[in-house]
Each structure stands twice: as structure tokens, then as C-alpha cells.
Write an enzyme that holds these catalytic residues in place. Sequence first.
Site, short mmCIF file in Angstrom:
data_model
loop_
_atom_site.label_atom_id
_atom_site.label_comp_id
_atom_site.label_asym_id
_atom_site.label_seq_id
_atom_site.Cartn_x
_atom_site.Cartn_y
_atom_site.Cartn_z
N CYS A 71 24.34 25.31 54.79
CA CYS A 71 23.21 26.89 53.56
C CYS A 71 22.26 26.04 52.60
CB CYS A 71 24.36 27.19 52.67
SG CYS A 71 23.55 28.51 51.65
N CYS A 77 23.08 28.44 44.77
CA CYS A 77 24.07 29.11 44.86
C CYS A 77 25.15 28.40 43.83
CB CYS A 77 24.93 29.42 45.92
SG CYS A 77 26.13 30.57 45.37
N CYS A 80 29.43 27.07 45.75
CA CYS A 80 30.00 25.98 47.16
C CYS A 80 29.27 24.46 45.93
CB CYS A 80 29.12 25.81 48.49
SG CYS A 80 29.87 26.63 49.45
N CYS A 161 26.25 33.98 54.02
CA CYS A 161 26.92 33.64 53.24
C CYS A 161 27.67 32.56 54.62
CB CYS A 161 27.61 33.46 51.95
SG CYS A 161 28.72 32.24 51.12
N GLN A 318 45.35 35.94 49.30
CA GLN A 318 44.77 34.49 49.86
C GLN A 318 43.28 35.20 50.68
OE1 GLN A 318 45.43 31.88 48.50
NE2 GLN A 318 47.46 31.89 47.66
N TYR A 347 54.85 36.11 40.33
CA TYR A 347 53.77 36.45 41.22
C TYR A 347 53.38 36.74 42.67
CZ TYR A 347 53.52 33.60 36.71
OH TYR A 347 53.87 33.16 34.76
N GLU A 368 55.51 41.31 39.93
CA GLU A 368 53.43 41.55 39.92
C GLU A 368 53.12 41.80 39.11
OE1 GLU A 368 51.37 40.02 41.93
OE2 GLU A 368 50.18 41.39 40.55
N ASP A 419 53.72 31.34 41.92
CA ASP A 419 52.86 30.95 42.52
C ASP A 419 51.49 32.01 41.58
OD1 ASP A 419 49.90 31.38 43.67
OD2 ASP A 419 50.63 32.74 45.33
N CYS A 446 46.80 27.13 41.58
CA CYS A 446 45.88 27.30 41.54
C CYS A 446 45.00 26.23 41.08
CB CYS A 446 44.89 28.10 42.61
SG CYS A 446 44.91 29.45 40.97
N1 SAH Z 1 52.19 35.07 46.60
C1 SAH Z 1 50.37 36.10 45.79
C2 SAH Z 1 50.11 36.08 45.27
C3 SAH Z 1 49.45 34.70 44.06
S1 SAH Z 1 48.06 35.41 42.95
C4 SAH Z 1 50.44 35.69 47.34
O1 SAH Z 1 50.30 34.46 47.27
O2 SAH Z 1 49.20 36.29 47.89
C5 SAH Z 1 48.88 35.50 41.73
C6 SAH Z 1 49.05 36.92 41.23
O3 SAH Z 1 49.81 36.91 39.82
C7 SAH Z 1 48.04 37.58 41.26
O4 SAH Z 1 48.47 38.93 41.83
C8 SAH Z 1 48.07 38.35 39.86
O5 SAH Z 1 47.86 40.36 39.82
C9 SAH Z 1 49.66 38.06 39.66
N2 SAH Z 1 49.56 38.30 38.24
C10 SAH Z 1 48.65 37.57 37.18
N3 SAH Z 1 49.37 37.52 36.02
C11 SAH Z 1 50.46 38.07 36.05
C12 SAH Z 1 51.67 37.69 35.22
N4 SAH Z 1 51.61 37.62 33.92
N5 SAH Z 1 53.04 38.42 35.74
C13 SAH Z 1 53.38 38.30 37.36
N6 SAH Z 1 51.87 38.56 38.00
C14 SAH Z 1 50.84 38.39 37.43
#
Ligand code: SAH
Length: 518
Positions: A71, A77, A80, A161, A318, A347, A368, A419, A446
Site C-alpha cells: 500500500c 496511515c 498497518c 485498502c 471477528q 463475552y 454479552e 473472550d 485480543c
Molecule cells: N466471542 C465473541 C465476541 C468477542 S469480542 C466472538 O468471538 O465473536 C468481546 C465482546 O465482549 C463484544 O461482543 C463486546 O460487546 C462484549 N462485551 C464488552 N464488555 C462486556 C461486559 N462487561 N460483559 C459482557 N460482554 C461484554
Amino acid sequence: MNKNDICEIIIEDMGKDGEGIGHVDGMTVFVKDTVVGDRATVKVMKVKKNLAYARLMEIREPSPYRVTPICEKAVQCGGCTLQHISYEKQLELLQNHVKNCLTRIGGLKDAEALMEPVLGMEEPFHFRNKMQFPVGTDRDGTPQLGFYAGRTHSLIPLSDCPVGHPVNRVILQAVKEYIREAHVPVYDEEKHEGLLRHVLTRVGFGTGQVMVCLVVNGDRLPEEDLLVEKLRTAVDGTPVERTFEDGVISDRTPGNGTGKERPQDGRPLRLASVCMNFNTEKTNRILGFHSRVIFGTAVIEDTIGDIRFEIAPESFFQVNPVQTGKLYGKALEYAGLTGEETVWDMYCGIGTISLFLARKAKKVYGVEIVPQAIGNAKRNAELNGFQNTEFFVGKAEEIVPKLYAEDPDRYRADVVVVDPPRKGCDSELLSTIASMSPKRLVYVSCDPATLARDIAILSKEGFVVEKVATVDMFPHSMHVETVVLLNNKFAKVKDFVQIGIDAEDYYRIKDSEKDTDE
Ligand code: SAH
């Protein structure tokens, strides 16, 4: 060392944001746009106690890991930060970053031995299924779509992009034409005036469905029909792939896939949804809380493996479908399910990991915070015929302790998957997980720094790291996904503890059993 000094430096290491690190006169110096192995002339911009920040003036001797970025905007930017580094080296940097966090913050002594080989991509371009383009004006006042320069909000106009799907190029073009023809006022961040703030695009790599969502500072856009017409003409039937070979970019139409790992090979694109999201706040947050459909459906569908998902614009999904398959595969492997377990997916977003787990578990609970995502999760379970899932909206740190206190048998956990977003798990949630005493905890993260912080907390509660997998979800950046398997050495003790035997006694009993058994 003083500001404006010019010095020569050898880059010895890379920082967590992809900046080069070297030493001059005993000071640690950070230099953006350099690569480990570079010898360079730099100008000192800022000096602190033991460290300094410098700007690259000239590469005296390039690192063997340097490559020409695909790019042309890669340097300006903010997206990246590693495109000028060979992909192999990028993977090594990610693996080292995770190892360093686990060792320094997590206190693991043998991190390296626990880490599996990093999972990278075969072709690390055009992998993103979601893009968010800020809208603004260039120096001449002409409306533009693009990206923010690193760490700032100054707009860099882009027509395409290379990490996004090639369809973004025609979408950007169509939206630009629409802005011009319908005289749409673009948003001015400083004055908090104007209408169009961001354009969000999503492509279902497994289905070919495309969503375009326009974020507006208001409640309507002029000439919506014109927008839809332009987007339909642009998207429907557009080539689905682009290749980079020997620096030459070429488009490929559906059906002549190369057999490489791209899931969208052979599927024509179709504009499935155009929606408007309302965000009238003066905020850095891109999306507001509500959307309206202008054309098509409120969600698009995508597949991961053979599970089908509906995704609303507000929901997390994702961004790299190829790597997501690998990430969820690891999470499932680490969960070690036999079909008898009750599993919590905390999450859970739209229930992606939950549904992969549900195939191999007796019961899966998901929690969630975003209501639209839980709406998607319930629908996704139904769509795929799952009857062993239950989803809750709210903060994991509030919902899980509450349900577990109400009915510890029903809401027990044999295995927990978390997650969380970058800030990691809430400490309240970690102590609830410890009291639920699952056999295993699979931590998908992450941000390796908060992951390592939480591992240090969990290790005091008896959780021991068994395995670590690093997945490059965001090639050309230092962002990385990590999956960690933690076994709970106190798991089986729970019943004993209740009748008054503590963990140490339990292990003594267990050890003596082992002696006689063997
Ligand atoms: N496991 C899913 C999402 C992971 S991302 C996947 O792989 O697609 C993290 C997620 O946590 C998001 O959807 C976000 O909205 C949620 N989140 C953020 N803070 C939170 C909380 N305090 N309790 C529950 N979920 C939450």
C-alpha cells in the site's frame, strides 16, 4: 541527549506498537517506521528520563527484514504499522510480544515452552470482512473517505485498502459520487456539524453478502434511493478477489479460485443490506446505538466452518474469517469437550464460539453486553438447530455472579471460555469464575498485556497455564489474538472443601493414591 540531536542508531528490538527500539548514550530510543536490523540516522523529538522518541531521517543500512509495502499509504496511515516488515518476521514479533507479556506481566517462567507455533496466513492481504472509513474533507474542502493518520484524526484519503475486501474500492467510489450528487454535508469533527460521519462495510466471505452502513449525525440522509442505486450498481457482480503477484494487482471474477484458503472463492457478491446508524453525540465512538434499514435486510449472513451466522451492524464479529476458523478451532480443542459438560461462553458476541462449543457440550450459556448481539446469538442458535444454548444480555461481571448465586447447580461450569475486549476481564468476574471452579478455562484474548495480568490473578486461584496459541488475526499490525488453556488444579477439590478438607490435604490424599495405584 537533547531534543533535535541527530544520531545514528541500530534498531535492536521492536515495541508493542511496531516501532523500532535502539540505544544511544544509554538511553532507550523509539523510532517509528524502522525495523529491527536497520542502521539509521534519526532526529530526537522528545526526551524523557531514560527514554527518547526520535524520527527516522535516513536508513543507512536496511534491515534484511525490510520489504516494500504493497500500500502506498502504508507509512502515513495508522492502520498497518508493519507492512514494511516481511510477513515471516511479523509473525516472529507477535510471538515474542505474547511471550514477553506472559513472562513479565503474567509471571510465567516457562512461557516459551508452553507456546505452540504461531498461526499465520498464507496470503496476508484482503482478509478483513469489515472496514470503517471516516468521512471528512481534504485541504481543498473536497469530501473524502479514508483513514486516520497514526494517532491523529487527520484524514488520509483512500480509494482502496489492500487489507480489506476489494469490493470496498467500488463502495467508496459509489459513496463519493452520492455525496457529490446529493450534496450530502460531511461531518466536521471539531465543530460537530455536518451529516455523514463514517461508512462501515461488511462482507460475508462465506456467503458473498455485502452490508453498507452509513453513520449519520442526524436522522436522515438526502436522496436515499440514489444511494441504494449507486451501491447496487457498484456491488452486485463485482469481482470477488484481487491478487498481488510480483507487485501487480489484478482482479479475479468468481469461479476461478486458486484453491488457496480464501473462503469466498466462487461466490458472487450481492448487496444485501444498506442501513443508516444514528450517532449524534460528540464522541470518538463510531457507531450509535440504533440503526434503520434503507435497503434489504437489517443483518447479513456469514458462515464460519459449516455454522451460519446473522450479524447486525452493532454486533461484534471477528474481522478475519480465515483466521477466525483457526482461532475458534483452538478454543474448541482447548475446551476438551466430551458432550457431558456445561460450558459458559462469557463475552459471547453473536454466539460464534458458543455454537462451536454447543456441538460438543451438553449445555452452553452465553453472556454479552450488546443487546443486538444477543438477539443475533439467539437467532443463530435457532438457525443452526441448536437446542442446548441459552443467552443473557448484560455485563458478564453482573449477570454471572447473580445467576450463579441464585442457582449454582443449574449455572455451574465444567468449562469456561472468556473472550473479553482489550481491557480484559473484570476482577469481579474472575473471582466468580474461581468460585464456580471449572475444570478448565479457555481464555481468548485480543490484548496479551491484559491477558497476562488476568493470568497472574487466576494463578493465585489455582489456574495453571497449560498451552498457548498465537493467531495472527490482523496481519501488518502488532495486534494479536491469543488462546490460552488454563487447568484448574483445585477443580476436583470443591466437594472436599465443602466437607472441610482443604486443597493441600486433597493433593496429599491424591498423591498417596497415585503411589499405590502405580
Ligand atoms: N466471542 C465473541 C465476541 C468477542 S469480542 C466472538 O468471538 O465473536 C468481546 C465482546 O465482549 C463484544 O461482543 C463486546 O460487546 C462484549 N462485551 C464488552 N464488555 C462486556 C461486559 N462487561 N460483559 C459482557 N460482554 C461484554
